[in-house]
Design an enzyme around this catalytic site. Structure first.
Site, PDB file in Angstrom:
ATOM      1  N   ASP A 106       1.466  -8.039   2.397  1.00 25.51           N
ATOM      2  CA  ASP A 106       0.922  -6.440   2.551  1.00 25.51           C
ATOM      3  C   ASP A 106       3.010  -6.280   1.518  1.00 25.51           C
ATOM      4  O   ASP A 106       3.331  -5.461   2.455  1.00 25.51           O
ATOM      5  CB  ASP A 106       0.419  -5.627   3.361  1.00 25.51           C
ATOM      6  CG  ASP A 106       0.844  -4.213   2.890  1.00 25.51           C
ATOM      7  OD1 ASP A 106       0.549  -3.587   1.764  1.00 25.51           O
ATOM      8  OD2 ASP A 106      -0.349  -3.389   3.650  1.00 25.51           O
ATOM      9  N   SER A 132       3.944   2.299   8.324  1.00 24.98           N
ATOM     10  CA  SER A 132       3.800   1.047   7.292  1.00 24.98           C
ATOM     11  C   SER A 132       4.920   0.482   6.350  1.00 24.98           C
ATOM     12  O   SER A 132       5.318   1.639   6.446  1.00 24.98           O
ATOM     13  CB  SER A 132       2.611   1.225   6.526  1.00 24.98           C
ATOM     14  OG  SER A 132       1.395   0.652   6.970  1.00 24.98           O
ATOM     15  N   HIS A 189       0.896  -0.643  -0.096  1.00 28.46           N
ATOM     16  CA  HIS A 189      -0.116  -0.115   0.066  1.00 28.46           C
ATOM     17  C   HIS A 189       0.469   1.181   0.164  1.00 28.46           C
ATOM     18  O   HIS A 189       0.210   2.234  -0.641  1.00 28.46           O
ATOM     19  CB  HIS A 189      -0.693  -0.227   0.769  1.00 28.46           C
ATOM     20  CG  HIS A 189      -0.558   0.547   2.610  1.00 28.46           C
ATOM     21  ND1 HIS A 189       0.497  -0.756   3.887  1.00 28.46           N
ATOM     22  CD2 HIS A 189      -0.419   1.229   3.279  1.00 28.46           C
ATOM     23  CE1 HIS A 189       0.182   0.198   4.439  1.00 28.46           C
ATOM     24  NE2 HIS A 189       0.791   0.935   4.444  1.00 28.46           N
TER      25      HIS A 189
HETATM   26  N1  ARG Z   1      -4.689   0.247   7.463  1.00 27.37           N
HETATM   27  C1  ARG Z   1      -3.197   1.017   6.829  1.00 27.37           C
HETATM   28  C2  ARG Z   1      -2.394   2.113   6.549  1.00 27.37           C
HETATM   29  O1  ARG Z   1      -3.278   2.760   7.587  1.00 27.37           O
HETATM   30  C3  ARG Z   1      -3.744  -0.007   4.891  1.00 27.37           C
HETATM   31  C4  ARG Z   1      -4.046   1.012   4.191  1.00 27.37           C
HETATM   32  C5  ARG Z   1      -4.177   0.244   2.939  1.00 27.37           C
HETATM   33  N2  ARG Z   1      -4.571  -0.583   2.780  1.00 27.37           N
HETATM   34  C6  ARG Z   1      -6.037  -0.461   2.244  1.00 27.37           C
HETATM   35  N3  ARG Z   1      -6.614  -1.376   2.583  1.00 27.37           N
HETATM   36  N4  ARG Z   1      -6.819   0.712   2.184  1.00 27.37           N
HETATM   37  O2  ARG Z   1      -2.031   2.345   5.704  1.00 27.37           O
HETATM   38  N1  GLU Z   2      -0.995   1.855   7.426  1.00 24.68           N
HETATM   39  C1  GLU Z   2      -0.399   2.360   8.326  1.00 24.68           C
HETATM   40  C2  GLU Z   2       0.124   3.149   7.508  1.00 24.68           C
HETATM   41  O1  GLU Z   2      -0.009   3.562   6.257  1.00 24.68           O
HETATM   42  C3  GLU Z   2       0.218   1.959   9.695  1.00 24.68           C
HETATM   43  C4  GLU Z   2      -1.060   1.460  10.394  1.00 24.68           C
HETATM   44  C5  GLU Z   2      -0.534   2.019  11.294  1.00 24.68           C
HETATM   45  O2  GLU Z   2      -1.857   3.758  11.008  1.00 24.68           O
HETATM   46  O3  GLU Z   2      -0.373   2.231  12.402  1.00 24.68           O
HETATM   47  O4  GLU Z   2       1.464   3.800   8.378  1.00 24.68           O
END
Ligand code: ARG
Ligand code: GLU
Length: 720
Positions: free
Chosen positions: A220, A655, A84
């Site tokens: 990921d 991330s 991502h």
């Molecule tokens: N939750 C993760 C973050 O905050 C992954 C985001 C990307 N994935 C998604 N399915 N949108 O960045």
């Molecule tokens: N998916 C998040 C990022 O893009 C990390 C997840 C979080 O916020 O801990 O940094």
């Protein structure tokens, strides 16, 4: 005596938060945590992690693309981050013919590695405490305005002086909300190329359905490589550049994790607000987030409807959908977490103890006033925050208006504007418009416009609405559809052809007509309203809040060691490199439910559903699974482990961060948190706040067995 002030309730509520897992530590000061880390199982030293005298792990961790973390895993600058995090780049290189989002991308030779102009990798080389110099001559009598001026001046001279002796890029960053300052030395790499990415049904398996959720089965990761000039120094992209030889690269462990294993995460957390007063947490979680969640729900419903109908639209809106959906879901988790884990009550209990401490001496009165003054400022701030929220989340979520904002300057040029300036504007607009039209689908935007303008008008009082919205009331009898029809029919900015013609044939005499384009008129009305009616007040409140927060932080920095000596203080995340550590382990999200700490490929097959986009499994993965062809990447239990959770205090920006074992070897890539624990940016609770990582063995299995890109495996250092 001090403790006697604490009510029983306070002790019970605070008891829970005094635990080792909480904290994002400054690497240069990690000596302070070393004993605790070693007691928890770490076998290396703080100096192995961060040193400025010899190569250390910090030389293998980068800020990737300005928003994520990446780590170097070979002598040739090979870089791992999340899928991502590479997503935007994978998408940029994708077309219907070469759809790397759907099919994945693997550079089988170095020549196939793809340039990503604009992508940077930034590496911290040194950080020095300059607090005394930054705050020199500042006393209790210095006004907030004077203070800001003095600090700015000091920072400027610190950087100018240090810059004489270094080629690194320098900045001074504030920690503890202006109570501590560090001078940061950064090396900025500007030629970073795309090397590999799994197909989205692996890299984004579970999609937005599983996002933020445990159990999780997302592969990921994506792969990049840093290139430098022939002299080994950072350089702009050039065909002649060569792979970067890092001072350090991570060794990869194939041992996997067991419950209670020590782990640490090294990366770039963006923002946390752990020291806010309860009134602010309440505003955030119970006033602002519910509005944002509601607006985004409506927009995402529209995206979904059209994305399901048309594969082209699915690609066009993939990145936008992921962007909106991510915050949307997270904030729902925060609202819920703050409620069920009594975030506000915990804050209030802490504040009671704090006030008691303040009342012990006269000198502490300023700390008490800081806390008390929050109430009035936040009450005032709420209206303006809400206005900004509607502007950005409703008004500017209309893509046409967001696009039109780019044309506002061109619409203002006059005979007096230098021709170079106009040429530059036109040049920029050409690029913006290519990107815009590539991913624009007008029926979505029209539907979003109707919905968003309607709520905007319904929910904001007339004096908190841009004029254009009040005009709809008068000119269109409140019929938003009619206005939207007119807007999209009359604006030339919905047509790529017309936009190109405008840019090709632009003359100063045409500016006036452009200024009358209904999309330009609408966005100008929104911006004018913001600049005149919202921004000044909002800024003023913000300044007051920031000053109060600095003093409240200073108070907490004095009070906590006295009243809660077992609680270690750490600064909020500020996009600087941090270390956080915790143990592997599952958790109990609610009554009768217990989560194990890892997931396996079996779970992917359980979730598989060819009819649901997020749960499609490719034949290739099936085949490997059926044959149990996991090679050396299988766990000792024979299964393929996919992801695991641990008690590391992470946030957005983490991330792609390396998650490391007691020896400092790579176990996986951090990519998310569990939904129940997303409130950890405001209030941390070790019983439910867990970080989610993809198991490095799954990553290598995919590179090796799935994609056959063995040249990458060969350049890594792997221990069994
Ligand atoms: N939750 C993760 C973050 O905050 C992954 C985001 C990307 N994935 C998604 N399915 N949108 O960045
Ligand atoms: N998916 C998040 C990022 O893009 C990390 C997840 C979080 O916020 O801990 O940094």
């Amino acid at each position: 005596m001090k403790k006697a002030f604490l009510t029983i309730l306070t002790i019970i509520l605070l008891g829970g938060i005094i635990r080792a897992d909480e904290g994002m530590w400054i690497p240069a000061l990690l000596q302070r945590n070393e004993a605790e880390m070693q007691a928890m199982g770490m076998k290396i030293t703080a100096d192995d992690i961060y040193s400025i005298n010899h190569s250390s792990m910090k030389d293998a961790v980068v800020l990737f693309g300005g928003g994520c973390t990446g780590e170097i895993v070979s002598e040739q600058g090979l870089l791992l981050t999340n899928h991502h995090c590479g997503y935007g780049w994978i998408q940029k290189h994708s077309t219907i013919e070469h759809d790397y989002l759907t099919d994945g991308f693997w550079a089988m030779t170095p020549e196939e590695e793809l340039a990503c102009p604009g992508l940077t990798a930034i590496m911290l080389k040194n950080m020095v405490d300059v607090t005394d110099r930054v705050l020199e001559n500042i006393t209790d009598e210095t006004s907030d305005e004077e203070r800001a001026v003095i600090i700015k001046k000091h920072i400027k001279s610190i950087i100018e002086e240090a810059q004489k002796d270094t080629e690194y890029e320098l900045s001074v960053e504030s920690f503890y909300l202006g109570n501590q300052y560090f001078l940061m030395y950064n090396e900025v790499f500007k030629d970073v190329r795309m090397v590999g990415a799994p197909p989205s049904n692996i890299g984004k398996f579970g999609g937005d359905t599983d996002n933020w959720v445990w159990p999780r089965h997302t592969g990921d990761f994506s792969i990049f490589r840093i290139y430098v000039g022939k002299d080994g120094k950072p350089a702009e992209y050039s065909e002649d550049n060569v792979p970067y030889k890092p001072d350090y690269h991570f060794t990869i462990s194939l041992k996997g994790v067991e419950k209670d294993d020590f782990t640490f995460v090294f990366g770039y957390p963006a923002r946390t607000n752990e020291y806010l007063p309860s009134v602010a947490v309440n505003q955030e979680a119970n006033v602002i987030y519910p509005v944002v969640v509601d607006l985004r729900t409506q927009i995402l419903d529209i995206y979904n409807k059209y994305q399901e109908r048309d594969p082209k639209v699915r690609i066009q809106y993939a990145s936008k959908h992921a962007g909106l959906g991510n915050g949307w879901k997270k904030w729902m988790g925060v609202i819920e977490g703050i409620r069920s884990f009594k975030g506000i009550e915990k804050k209030k209990a802490f504040e009671e103890a704090y006030i008691n401490w303040c009342q012990e001496t006269r000198a502490r009165m300023k700390y008490m006033h800081a806390l008390r003054d929050f109430d009035t400022v936040y009450a005032e701030y709420e209206k303006y925050r809400m206005a900004t929220t509607y502007l950005t989340e409703a008004g500017l979520s209309i893509e046409l208006l967001d696009f039109a904002a780019n044309f506002a300057k061109l619409a203002e040029v006059t005979k007096g504007t230098p021709q170079e300036e106009i040429d530059e504007l036109i040049n920029d607009l050409r690029q913006t418009s290519v990107a815009f039209f590539k991913d624009y689908y007008q029926p979505i935007d029209e539907e979003v416009a109707v919905k968003m303008l309607k709520v905007y008008i319904e929910e904001q009082p007339a004096n908190f609405r841009p004029t254009i919205l009040n005009d709809i009331e008068t000119n269109y009898n409140g019929e938003v559809q009619d206005y939207v029809k007119y807007l999209f029919a009359k604006s030339i900015l919905t047509s790529e052809e017309k936009v190109n013609k405008l840019l090709d044939e632009f003359k100063v005499s045409k500016a006036k007509k452009l200024a009358k384009d209904p999309a330009v008129v609408a966005v100008n009305s929104m911006m004018d309203f913001y600049v005149e009616n919202v921004m000044p007040k909002s800024r003023e409140c913000n300044n007051r809040i920031n000053n109060l927060r600095r003093v409240y932080m200073e108070g907490q920095m004095k009070m906590i060691p006295e009243v809660f000596p077992e609680r270690n203080l750490y600064p909020d995340a500020n996009f600087t490199l941090r270390v956080t550590y915790g143990k592997v382990g599952g958790f109990k999200p609610k009554d009768a439910v217990t989560y194990r700490h890892y997931t396996t490929l079996d779970g992917i097959m359980e979730k598989e559903d060819p009819n649901i986009y997020d749960y499609v499994v490719t034949d290739r993965l099936h085949e490997l699974y059926d044959k149990k062809d996991f090679g050396r990447y299988a766990d000792k239990d024979g299964t393929m482990h996919v992801a695991f959770i641990a008690g590391n205090h992470t946030t957005g920006g983490n991330s792609g961060s390396p998650i490391l074992n007691a020896e400092g070897q790579l176990l996986g890539l951090n990519f998310d948190r569990t939904w129940e624990g997303t409130m950890s940016d405001l209030v941390y609770d070790p019983s439910i706040c867990k970080n989610i990582s993809v198991d490095i063995r799954y990553v290598l299995f995919l590179i090796d067995k799935y994609a056959g890109c063995t040249r990458l495996i060969d350049e890594m250092t792997i221990v069994e």
